[in-house]
Design an enzyme around this catalytic site. Structure first.
Site, mmCIF file in Angstrom:
data_model
loop_
_atom_site.group_PDB
_atom_site.id
_atom_site.type_symbol
_atom_site.label_atom_id
_atom_site.label_comp_id
_atom_site.label_asym_id
_atom_site.label_seq_id
_atom_site.Cartn_x
_atom_site.Cartn_y
_atom_site.Cartn_z
ATOM 1 C CD GLU A 218 -2.244 -1.044 -9.280
ATOM 2 O OE1 GLU A 218 -2.299 -2.217 -9.837
ATOM 3 O OE2 GLU A 218 -1.690 -0.862 -8.226
ATOM 4 C CG HIS B 274 -6.832 0.302 -6.028
ATOM 5 N ND1 HIS B 274 -7.006 -0.333 -5.013
ATOM 6 C CD2 HIS B 274 -5.573 0.462 -6.309
ATOM 7 C CE1 HIS B 274 -5.534 -0.609 -4.533
ATOM 8 N NE2 HIS B 274 -4.585 0.135 -5.236
ATOM 9 C CG HIS C 62 -3.317 2.814 -1.482
ATOM 10 N ND1 HIS C 62 -1.953 3.240 -1.856
ATOM 11 C CD2 HIS C 62 -3.554 2.147 -2.540
ATOM 12 C CE1 HIS C 62 -1.647 2.670 -3.185
ATOM 13 N NE2 HIS C 62 -2.766 1.846 -3.257
ATOM 14 C CE1 TYR D 248 -28.013 1.634 3.256
ATOM 15 C CE2 TYR D 248 -28.345 1.133 5.305
ATOM 16 C CZ TYR D 248 -28.653 1.697 4.315
ATOM 17 O OH TYR D 248 -30.029 2.207 4.081
ATOM 18 C CG HIS E 117 -2.055 -2.742 -3.257
ATOM 19 N ND1 HIS E 117 -1.859 -3.269 -4.394
ATOM 20 C CD2 HIS E 117 -2.395 -1.647 -3.307
ATOM 21 C CE1 HIS E 117 -1.911 -2.102 -5.295
ATOM 22 N NE2 HIS E 117 -2.172 -1.222 -4.593
#
Length: 210
Positions: A73, A91, A93, A118, A158
């Protein structure tokens, strides 16, 4: 932070994300800037079991120079590094943020309903980027189109990606994004109170999200 400290911090945060269920199996990736390049998590590695000595080292141009082969990635990460001043990219999931990325009625201009201060302070507006195959360089122009004005995004079907000045700040931001996504899903269909434009403008003026 020197390179050994950054390596240790990547391992620490990876373990924390994995143990709290914010990413599973060999999913998710982390990178951080160092003086002469970048350190990134290896491809197909589990964030819960990283070895600091086997993390991937990249030169300033993103070429692999030491350690295990880097995450596939990298196009995601370098689109942020090249498009805005940041020191780390995460990144994951994470379940609720990924769920938002799969819902067809999520606003592509801003996936997060402004429910809490926030979320505004740490991630701001979060666009949803069209689906691309994981690891594909096709994601890069999609990020380039939004990265100047956004430190985070959801990748369609994703999951979330966040950038910030430091790895700690990026970790806090992606956690905040996940909590905001969780609130948005829990409150779907219910009467809700969200922050006013005046409140959002005040937060943006006061905290100046980078």
């Amino acid at each position: 932070m020197n390179e050994p400290a950054i390596r240790a911090n990547i391992v620490r945060w990876g373990k924390s994300f994995f143990e709290r269920g914010l990413t599973a199996g060999s999913s998710g990736n982390i990178s951080a800037r160092i003086d002469d390049g970048f350190i990134a998590t290896p491809t197909n590695s589990c964030l819960g079991f990283l070895d600091p000595d086997r993390l991937s080292k990249l030169d300033a141009a993103g070429h692999h120079v030491a350690g295990d082969p880097p995450t596939k990635e990298l196009p995601l990460h370098f689109a942020f590094y090249e498009g805005r001043p940041c020191g780390a990219v995460v990144h994951l999931h994470a379940t609720y943020a990924t769920a938002l990325s799969c819902l067809s009625d999520t606003d592509p201009a801003n996936a997060l309903i402004p429910l809490t201060p926030y979320a505004v302070m740490r991630v701001g507006r979060v666009p949803v980027l069209p689906y691309t195959r994981p690891g594909s360089a096709d994601i890069k122009p999609l990020i380039v189109a939004v990265v100047a004005d956004h430190c985070a995004a959801l990748l369609e079907n994703h999951g979330p990606i966040v950038s910030s000045a430091t790895l700690d700040a990026a970790a806090y931001a992606i956690e905040e994004l996940e909590e905001a996504a969780k609130l948005a899903i829990i409150l779907r269909g219910l009467p809700r109170r969200q922050l006013t434009k005046a409140a959002i403008d005040d937060l943006n003026a006061t905290f100046r999200l980078r």
